[in-house]
Design an enzyme around this catalytic site. Structure first.
Site, PDB file in Angstrom:
ATOM      1  N   HIS A  50       0.826  -1.218   0.000  1.00 25.36           N
ATOM      2  CA  HIS A  50       0.000   0.000   0.000  1.00 25.36           C
ATOM      3  C   HIS A  50       0.853   1.258   0.000  1.00 25.36           C
ATOM      4  O   HIS A  50       0.455   2.273   0.573  1.00 25.36           O
ATOM      5  CB  HIS A  50      -0.928  -0.003   1.215  1.00 25.36           C
ATOM      6  CG  HIS A  50      -2.133  -0.875   1.039  1.00 25.36           C
ATOM      7  ND1 HIS A  50      -3.123  -0.627   0.118  1.00 25.36           N
ATOM      8  CD2 HIS A  50      -2.517  -2.020   1.657  1.00 25.36           C
ATOM      9  CE1 HIS A  50      -4.055  -1.563   0.175  1.00 25.36           C
ATOM     10  NE2 HIS A  50      -3.702  -2.423   1.109  1.00 25.36           N
ATOM     11  N   ASP A  89      16.395 -11.011  -3.104  1.00 25.15           N
ATOM     12  CA  ASP A  89      17.691 -10.743  -3.739  1.00 25.15           C
ATOM     13  C   ASP A  89      18.316  -9.424  -3.266  1.00 25.15           C
ATOM     14  O   ASP A  89      19.542  -9.292  -3.226  1.00 25.15           O
ATOM     15  CB  ASP A  89      17.563 -10.745  -5.272  1.00 25.15           C
ATOM     16  CG  ASP A  89      17.537 -12.161  -5.852  1.00 25.15           C
ATOM     17  OD1 ASP A  89      17.761 -13.127  -5.095  1.00 25.15           O
ATOM     18  OD2 ASP A  89      17.286 -12.294  -7.067  1.00 25.15           O
ATOM     19  N   GLN A 151      -0.223 -13.338   5.422  1.00 29.11           N
ATOM     20  CA  GLN A 151      -1.211 -12.452   6.023  1.00 29.11           C
ATOM     21  C   GLN A 151      -2.618 -13.005   5.794  1.00 29.11           C
ATOM     22  O   GLN A 151      -3.020 -13.259   4.662  1.00 29.11           O
ATOM     23  CB  GLN A 151      -1.060 -11.054   5.413  1.00 29.11           C
ATOM     24  CG  GLN A 151      -1.839 -10.020   6.166  1.00 29.11           C
ATOM     25  CD  GLN A 151      -1.412  -8.607   5.816  1.00 29.11           C
ATOM     26  OE1 GLN A 151      -0.365  -8.392   5.204  1.00 29.11           O
ATOM     27  NE2 GLN A 151      -2.222  -7.647   6.184  1.00 29.11           N
ATOM     28  N   GLU A 153      -6.470 -12.105   6.227  1.00 30.54           N
ATOM     29  CA  GLU A 153      -7.180 -10.841   6.415  1.00 30.54           C
ATOM     30  C   GLU A 153      -8.610 -10.856   5.880  1.00 30.54           C
ATOM     31  O   GLU A 153      -9.173  -9.807   5.593  1.00 30.54           O
ATOM     32  CB  GLU A 153      -6.378  -9.681   5.799  1.00 30.54           C
ATOM     33  CG  GLU A 153      -5.794  -9.946   4.426  1.00 30.54           C
ATOM     34  CD  GLU A 153      -4.789  -8.874   3.992  1.00 30.54           C
ATOM     35  OE1 GLU A 153      -4.821  -7.771   4.540  1.00 30.54           O
ATOM     36  OE2 GLU A 153      -4.004  -9.146   3.073  1.00 30.54           O
TER      37      GLU A 153
HETATM   38  O1  LIG Z   1      -5.501  -5.182   6.845  1.00 29.79           O
HETATM   39  C1  LIG Z   1      -4.631  -4.521   7.421  1.00 29.79           C
HETATM   40  O2  LIG Z   1      -4.793  -4.001   8.539  1.00 29.79           O
HETATM   41  C2  LIG Z   1      -3.355  -4.362   6.750  1.00 29.79           C
HETATM   42  O3  LIG Z   1      -3.029  -5.117   5.868  1.00 29.79           O
HETATM   43  C3  LIG Z   1      -2.503  -3.163   7.083  1.00 29.79           C
HETATM   44  C4  LIG Z   1      -2.912  -2.054   6.149  1.00 29.79           C
HETATM   45  O4  LIG Z   1      -2.414  -2.326   4.870  1.00 29.79           O
HETATM   46  C5  LIG Z   1      -2.510  -0.628   6.535  1.00 29.79           C
HETATM   47  O5  LIG Z   1      -3.202  -0.208   7.644  1.00 29.79           O
HETATM   48  C6  LIG Z   1      -1.066  -0.360   6.634  1.00 29.79           C
HETATM   49  O6  LIG Z   1      -0.837   1.024   6.740  1.00 29.79           O
END
Ligand SMILES: O=C(O)C(=O)C[C@H](O)[C@@H](O)CO
Length: 256
Positions: A50, A89, A151, A153
């Site tokens: 992001h 890398d 992750q 989410e």
């Molecule tokens: O779902 C989330 O929480 C994240 O993945 C973090 C976000 O991308 C964001 O808040 C990072 O600045």
């Protein structure tokens, strides 16, 4: 000159269950990375999902942070073997892979991080990671020091958390509270009780599968709360938000 493979203290800490408090960095600035790395956090997360940053911009951040004791984690923009290979890398040893929904996607993430026979990472002779070829046997040793975190989410990923956690080669699972809150029907409100219940249950589950649980907090109070939930690695805040808050507070105090 680097001639031995650097060990990965963050991976070792996750394995031994030693809490690691970090800072999330979205600033994309080498001088910013140098500045925050002087604060003494255990780890720094450089976000290329992001943030407007590519591999060539990530490298100076790693170089700046390398002068400190803070361990650099890179979040790649996507679960993509090319993005992961390029981050490795340039010297990242810990990779956070966003939006992993199931065991197959977690398997792909691990494979992208590891050299054969454990994975499919492509081999180059003289990268920054291998000390430009000066680290003997880098190719046969590197897998041992690479830390792979996926992750989770979404609601779907939470439903699949047992099968994700069973994937060999994973070191940890990171909960994304913002995306998870949206997926659970509470966008912009990770503090909602439904989301907090799911986060607490996720930490318990991840620990029960023998992996380290991680999360992003946005305050010291939330950091303490998430440690109590059982998270081992917690990013306590985000550098862009810290700067925004400080600048806005100053402006409020000095301008009408
Ligand atoms: O779902 C989330 O929480 C994240 O993945 C973090 C976000 O991308 C964001 O808040 C990072 O600045």
């Amino acid at each position: 000159m680097k001639t031995t493979l650097p060990t990965n203290p963050f991976k070792a800490a996750l394995k031994s269950g030693t809490s690691q408090i970090g800072l999330w960095s979205s600033l994309c600035s080498p001088i910013g990375a140098e500045l925050i790395s002087g604060a003494g956090f255990d780890w720094l997360l450089f976000d290329s999902e992001h943030s407007p940053i590519e591999v060539s911009g990530l490298m100076p951040l790693l170089q700046a942070a390398a002068k400190s004791d803070s361990h650099s984690v890179v979040r790649v923009a996507w679960n993509d073997s090319v993005l992961i290979k390029r981050a490795l890398d340039i010297g990242a040893q810990t990779i956070l892979v966003p939006f992993v929904q199931n065991a197959q996607e977690a398997t792909n993430a691990v494979a992208a991080c590891k050299y054969p026979p454990l994975g499919i990472r492509g081999i180059a002779g003289a990268t920054r990671a291998s000390g430009f070829g000066r680290i003997p046997n880098y190719v046969t040793q590197a897998n041992d020091e690479i830390c792979v975190i996926v992750q989770v989410e979404t609601k779907e990923a939470l439903e699949n958390i047992a099968e994700i956690a069973a994937v060999k080669g994973l070191d940890g699972i990171f909960i994304g509270p913002s995306d998870l809150s949206a997926s659970l029907g509470h966008p912009g409100n990770p503090a909602h009780s439904d989301v907090q219940t799911a986060i607490q249950a996720a930490a318990k589950a991840i620990n029960s599968y023998g992996l380290a649980a991680g999360i992003l907090a946005t305050s010291s109070a939330d950091t303490a709360k998430y440690l109590k939930y059982g998270f081992t690695f917690v990013a306590a805040g985000v550098d862009t938000s810290l700067l925004t808050n400080a600048v806005d507070a100053l402006r409020k105090n000095v301008l009408p």
